[in-house]
Design a protein around this motif. Sequence first.
Motif, mmCIF file in Angstrom:
data_model
loop_
_atom_site.group_PDB
_atom_site.id
_atom_site.type_symbol
_atom_site.label_atom_id
_atom_site.label_comp_id
_atom_site.label_asym_id
_atom_site.label_seq_id
_atom_site.Cartn_x
_atom_site.Cartn_y
_atom_site.Cartn_z
ATOM 1 N N THR A 113 0.836 -1.189 0.000
ATOM 2 C CA THR A 113 0.000 0.000 0.000
ATOM 3 C C THR A 113 0.878 1.248 0.000
ATOM 4 O OG1 THR A 113 -1.785 1.150 1.161
ATOM 5 C CG2 THR A 113 -0.119 0.103 2.514
ATOM 6 N N LYS A 114 0.304 2.336 -0.414
ATOM 7 C CA LYS A 114 1.062 3.582 -0.487
ATOM 8 C C LYS A 114 1.234 4.179 0.906
ATOM 9 C CE LYS A 114 0.966 8.175 -2.594
ATOM 10 N NZ LYS A 114 0.197 9.101 -3.451
ATOM 11 N N VAL A 115 2.443 4.617 1.193
ATOM 12 C CA VAL A 115 2.730 5.262 2.471
ATOM 13 C C VAL A 115 2.373 6.735 2.371
ATOM 14 C CG1 VAL A 115 4.545 5.889 4.104
ATOM 15 C CG2 VAL A 115 4.539 3.625 3.054
ATOM 16 N N VAL A 116 1.566 7.203 3.320
ATOM 17 C CA VAL A 116 1.125 8.598 3.343
ATOM 18 C C VAL A 116 1.733 9.274 4.559
ATOM 19 C CG1 VAL A 116 -0.865 10.144 3.439
ATOM 20 C CG2 VAL A 116 -1.032 7.972 2.212
ATOM 21 N N GLN A 117 2.321 10.446 4.375
ATOM 22 C CA GLN A 117 2.916 11.155 5.499
ATOM 23 C C GLN A 117 1.842 11.895 6.290
ATOM 24 O OE1 GLN A 117 5.630 13.782 3.437
ATOM 25 N NE2 GLN A 117 4.257 15.518 3.651
ATOM 26 N N HIS A 118 2.129 12.152 7.553
ATOM 27 C CA HIS A 118 1.208 12.850 8.440
ATOM 28 C C HIS A 118 0.954 14.262 7.931
ATOM 29 C CE1 HIS A 118 -0.617 14.449 12.072
ATOM 30 N NE2 HIS A 118 -0.607 13.242 12.607
ATOM 31 N N LEU A 119 -0.291 14.729 8.091
ATOM 32 C CA LEU A 119 -0.641 16.057 7.585
ATOM 33 C C LEU A 119 0.072 17.174 8.339
ATOM 34 C CD1 LEU A 119 -4.478 15.731 6.879
ATOM 35 C CD2 LEU A 119 -2.558 15.444 5.331
ATOM 36 N N ALA A 120 0.613 16.877 9.507
ATOM 37 C CA ALA A 120 1.343 17.912 10.246
ATOM 38 C C ALA A 120 2.540 18.425 9.454
ATOM 39 C CB ALA A 120 1.817 17.362 11.593
ATOM 40 N N PHE A 121 3.095 17.582 8.586
ATOM 41 C CA PHE A 121 4.257 17.991 7.804
ATOM 42 C C PHE A 121 3.904 19.047 6.759
ATOM 43 C CE2 PHE A 121 5.509 13.587 9.028
ATOM 44 C CZ PHE A 121 6.515 13.957 9.891
ATOM 45 N N GLU A 122 2.602 19.243 6.508
ATOM 46 C CA GLU A 122 2.196 20.292 5.579
ATOM 47 C C GLU A 122 2.185 21.664 6.247
ATOM 48 O OE1 GLU A 122 -1.572 19.303 3.990
ATOM 49 O OE2 GLU A 122 -0.932 17.397 3.084
ATOM 50 N N SER A 123 2.163 21.693 7.570
ATOM 51 C CA SER A 123 2.012 22.954 8.291
ATOM 52 C C SER A 123 3.229 23.349 9.103
ATOM 53 C CB SER A 123 0.797 22.872 9.232
ATOM 54 O OG SER A 123 -0.377 22.603 8.509
ATOM 55 N N ILE A 124 4.129 22.407 9.357
ATOM 56 C CA ILE A 124 5.284 22.701 10.203
ATOM 57 C C ILE A 124 6.556 22.494 9.408
ATOM 58 C CG2 ILE A 124 6.363 22.259 12.432
ATOM 59 C CD1 ILE A 124 3.849 20.807 13.270
ATOM 60 N N CYS A 125 7.515 23.371 9.613
ATOM 61 C CA CYS A 125 8.809 23.192 8.957
ATOM 62 C C CYS A 125 9.904 23.641 9.912
ATOM 63 C CB CYS A 125 8.863 23.970 7.647
ATOM 64 S SG CYS A 125 8.597 25.726 7.822
ATOM 65 N N CYS A 126 11.140 23.517 9.477
ATOM 66 C CA CYS A 126 12.284 23.808 10.336
ATOM 67 C C CYS A 126 13.058 25.001 9.792
ATOM 68 C CB CYS A 126 13.204 22.590 10.408
ATOM 69 S SG CYS A 126 14.652 22.837 11.460
ATOM 70 N N ARG A 127 13.343 25.954 10.658
ATOM 71 C CA ARG A 127 14.186 27.087 10.278
ATOM 72 C C ARG A 127 15.645 26.661 10.381
ATOM 73 N NH1 ARG A 127 13.731 33.330 12.397
ATOM 74 N NH2 ARG A 127 15.578 34.121 11.335
ATOM 75 N N ILE A 128 16.315 26.638 9.251
ATOM 76 C CA ILE A 128 17.658 26.075 9.186
ATOM 77 C C ILE A 128 18.635 26.840 10.074
ATOM 78 C CG2 ILE A 128 19.621 25.651 7.651
ATOM 79 C CD1 ILE A 128 17.603 25.116 5.430
ATOM 80 N N GLU A 129 18.504 28.146 10.106
ATOM 81 C CA GLU A 129 19.485 28.968 10.817
ATOM 82 C C GLU A 129 19.555 28.624 12.295
ATOM 83 O OE1 GLU A 129 20.406 33.709 11.534
ATOM 84 O OE2 GLU A 129 18.365 32.991 11.260
ATOM 85 N N THR A 130 18.402 28.396 12.921
ATOM 86 C CA THR A 130 18.359 28.152 14.358
ATOM 87 C C THR A 130 17.990 26.731 14.720
ATOM 88 O OG1 THR A 130 16.037 28.846 14.442
ATOM 89 C CG2 THR A 130 17.717 30.548 14.793
ATOM 90 N N GLY A 131 17.543 25.959 13.746
ATOM 91 C CA GLY A 131 17.123 24.605 14.046
ATOM 92 C C GLY A 131 15.804 24.533 14.777
ATOM 93 N N SER A 132 15.017 25.608 14.739
ATOM 94 C CA SER A 132 13.751 25.634 15.465
ATOM 95 C C SER A 132 12.598 25.247 14.551
ATOM 96 C CB SER A 132 13.507 27.030 16.044
ATOM 97 O OG SER A 132 13.455 27.992 15.008
ATOM 98 N N LEU A 133 11.557 24.699 15.148
ATOM 99 C CA LEU A 133 10.373 24.279 14.411
ATOM 100 C C LEU A 133 9.331 25.380 14.463
ATOM 101 C CD1 LEU A 133 10.076 20.636 15.745
ATOM 102 C CD2 LEU A 133 11.402 21.497 13.840
ATOM 103 N N ILE A 134 8.691 25.649 13.342
ATOM 104 C CA ILE A 134 7.697 26.710 13.295
ATOM 105 C C ILE A 134 6.478 26.253 12.504
ATOM 106 C CG2 ILE A 134 9.489 28.499 13.317
ATOM 107 C CD1 ILE A 134 8.535 29.018 10.353
ATOM 108 N N TYR A 135 5.350 26.943 12.755
ATOM 109 C CA TYR A 135 4.185 26.803 11.901
ATOM 110 C C TYR A 135 4.320 27.856 10.814
ATOM 111 C CZ TYR A 135 1.760 23.736 15.166
ATOM 112 O OH TYR A 135 1.408 22.679 15.950
ATOM 113 N N HIS A 136 4.734 27.445 9.625
ATOM 114 C CA HIS A 136 5.034 28.439 8.599
ATOM 115 C C HIS A 136 3.769 29.072 8.040
ATOM 116 C CE1 HIS A 136 3.756 25.911 5.204
ATOM 117 N NE2 HIS A 136 4.322 24.911 5.824
ATOM 118 N N LYS A 137 2.613 28.398 8.121
ATOM 119 C CA LYS A 137 1.398 28.970 7.555
ATOM 120 C C LYS A 137 0.843 30.087 8.430
ATOM 121 C CE LYS A 137 -0.052 25.066 4.724
ATOM 122 N NZ LYS A 137 -1.104 24.072 4.445
#
Length: 331
Positions: A113-137
């Motif tokens: 079956t096809k593997v589907v990623q969690h929908l949280a990955f559509e709303s959260i990303c990582c700021r490379i400079e500080t390594g912090s997680l943010i809600y980019h939307k």
Amino acid sequence: MGPFTLDHLPSEIILQCCKYFDDYIILSTLRPVCRSWCYATEIKIPTGTMAGLPPALWEKILSYNMDYRTFHAISQTCSSLRSLTKTSRISRVQDSAYRLPALAAPVCPAMTTKVVQHLAFESICCRIETGSLIYHKSGNCCPNDVLSFPVAEENATNPPVSKILVKFSSKYGVSLRPVLIDRPRRESEGGVTVGDVYKAIQRLFAEPLSQKQIVAMKQIRDWEARKHEAAKQSLARIEQLGAIGVRTATTSPTTPARGPSPEQGPEKEPVIEHDDAIIYLDYPFEADALPHTHNTVRRQREFLHDFPYVYASVHVGAVVNSVQIFNLTYH
């Protein structure tokens, strides 16, 4: 005096214990313990229902195929429904909540079956400079709280997988060491969680450089410096040729104009030997993930010094040797 059992507890004490649990746990877990607990819970919840319906009926309702957003919205209406989504043994409820046990999923999900990623990955990303997680939307920065949210405990994929390799998509001649998340399959537990993936993202950018990476970075920086210097020299030659042209226009046509030597071709990009050795998430990590003035350790994020304010988000990729790949890309 005979052996003490739960039947010997007075109803008053049982009712005090029930104060620490929501209706779903009381009706589904505490009530079946014994007759004394059954009588006490009937005093606490005379109707035997939560939010007007029995727990079994709620499980039937939530077991219908509904999307995660709808399921999540229903679970947030009260603590009992939130508890149901976390502790229910109904496979369809677990599937909708991204809490399916790992053993309920195939060993190699890509084959069935096809593997589907969690929908949280559509709303959260990582700021490379500080390594912090943010809600980019929404733009709300929450570097410390994301991993404490309930979503961090949910499976990163559906069906769950026990191994995920978080890789940074090679770009601009940069290759970072990937991070492997390896979770043993246990009967009652899920696979790799959303929180595991974001810990891996933070570690990927904050991991200290290996000796091979330090050499590679120096080669890249030296080559960039030589390119910059060559561009400056080329511009100076063009300006010098322009000045010579102006002077020769006022002199005799038979006077040869001596310009600079012919321009050499651009230097080829050097072949950089990157370190692609895997970083294991469970291995000790002594260095602080966030930058500080006293912290002089060089990090993998230094490869991306020209793009300090960009964000990285993950996207599910292929399965390689029974390991699910998550690719990190610029946002």
